[in-house]
Design a protein around this motif. Structure first.
Motif, PDB file in Angstrom:
ATOM      1  N   ARG A   1       8.969  -3.959 -11.023  1.00  0.00           N
ATOM      2  CA  ARG A   1       9.079  -3.999  -9.513  1.00  0.00           C
ATOM      3  C   ARG A   1       9.629  -5.351  -9.193  1.00  0.00           C
ATOM      4  O   ARG A   1       8.990  -6.347  -9.358  1.00  0.00           O
TER       5      ARG A   1
ATOM      6  N   THR B   1      12.759  -3.789  -1.951  1.00  0.00           N
ATOM      7  CA  THR B   1      12.022  -3.862  -3.334  1.00  0.00           C
ATOM      8  C   THR B   1      13.092  -3.007  -4.163  1.00  0.00           C
ATOM      9  O   THR B   1      13.370  -1.656  -3.735  1.00  0.00           O
TER      10      THR B   1
ATOM     11  N   ASP C   1       2.659  -2.087  -3.589  1.00  0.00           N
ATOM     12  CA  ASP C   1       2.612  -3.562  -3.203  1.00  0.00           C
ATOM     13  C   ASP C   1       1.291  -4.272  -2.983  1.00  0.00           C
ATOM     14  O   ASP C   1       1.445  -5.442  -3.164  1.00  0.00           O
TER      15      ASP C   1
ATOM     16  N   ASN D   1       3.217  -5.565 -11.557  1.00  0.00           N
ATOM     17  CA  ASN D   1       4.670  -5.462 -11.232  1.00  0.00           C
ATOM     18  C   ASN D   1       5.302  -5.309 -12.409  1.00  0.00           C
ATOM     19  O   ASN D   1       6.479  -5.294 -12.088  1.00  0.00           O
TER      20      ASN D   1
END
Length: 201
Positions: free
Chosen positions: A21, A32, A166, A171
């Motif tokens: 991500r 994103t 988030d 990530n």
């Protein structure tokens, strides 16, 4: 990206699939993007490489069912996985909304190293209190687990869901076959099914 690169380095005999991500910009310009990773260890024998890499469409479809994949990267060495190379690939693959940028008089591309660093700092600030509370709770519960083991028993779908949030510190993830399953299957054809994949730990 550096953590993912380290994980890749630790698995030179595996073919791994993952998702990264990447956040860019701040506020209204926040974007994103998700990068699908197909990482081939430099010590994977040719026949095994072909068999294991044949799982790529299934893994890409699985990851794509949880996140809108903007970029796909196939890695043959750890030097292919750097922050600069990932940002460059994202920049080439996406279309920037020039009207939004013009209205905001943005001077830096939304998909740049600087925009990534800004987004990363914003994420870190917004999660700081939450992470402190989680750490305190873990300490109070006296969890004596090694780093990363909290994720090792989760399913692929739950890991991808965590990555999409988030609000989570996670990530990136890389998935490979369960070594115990491979040991049982040694000498037979085929490759691990999706549900038999685990996060390398």
């Amino acid at each position: 990206v550096e953590e993912m690169q380290s994980c890749y380095e630790e698995h030179p005999q595996d073919v791994l699939f993952g998702l990264l991500r990447m956040g860019f910009g701040q506020g209204r310009l926040r974007r994103t993007k998700y990068v699908f990773i197909h990482a081939i260890g430099d010590q994977v024998p040719a026949v095994a490489r072909g068999k294991r890499s044949a799982q790529r469409p299934k893994m890409e479809e699985l990851m794509g069912s949880y996140a809108s994949i903007s970029v796909t990267m196939e890695l043959l060495t750890t030097s292919d996985l750097t922050l600069k190379s990932v940002v460059d690939r994202v920049r080439r693959a996406v279309v920037v909304d020039d009207d939004v940028l013009d209205r905001d008089k943005a001077t830096v591309s939304v998909f740049s190293m600087e925009a990534f660093q800004q987004a990363l700092q914003e994420e870190k600030r917004s999660r700081m209190d939450e992470l402190r509370a989680q750490r305190k709770l873990r300490m109070e519960q006296s969890e004596a687990t090694r780093e990363g083991s909290a994720y090792s028993e989760r399913s692929v779908s739950s890991m991808v869901s965590l990555l999409r949030s988030d609000r989570e510190a996670l990530n990136w993830l890389l998935l490979g076959p369960d070594p115990a399953w491979l040991a049982v299957r040694r000498g037979t054809s085929g490759y691990a099914k999706t549900e038999q994949l685990v996060v390398p730990g």
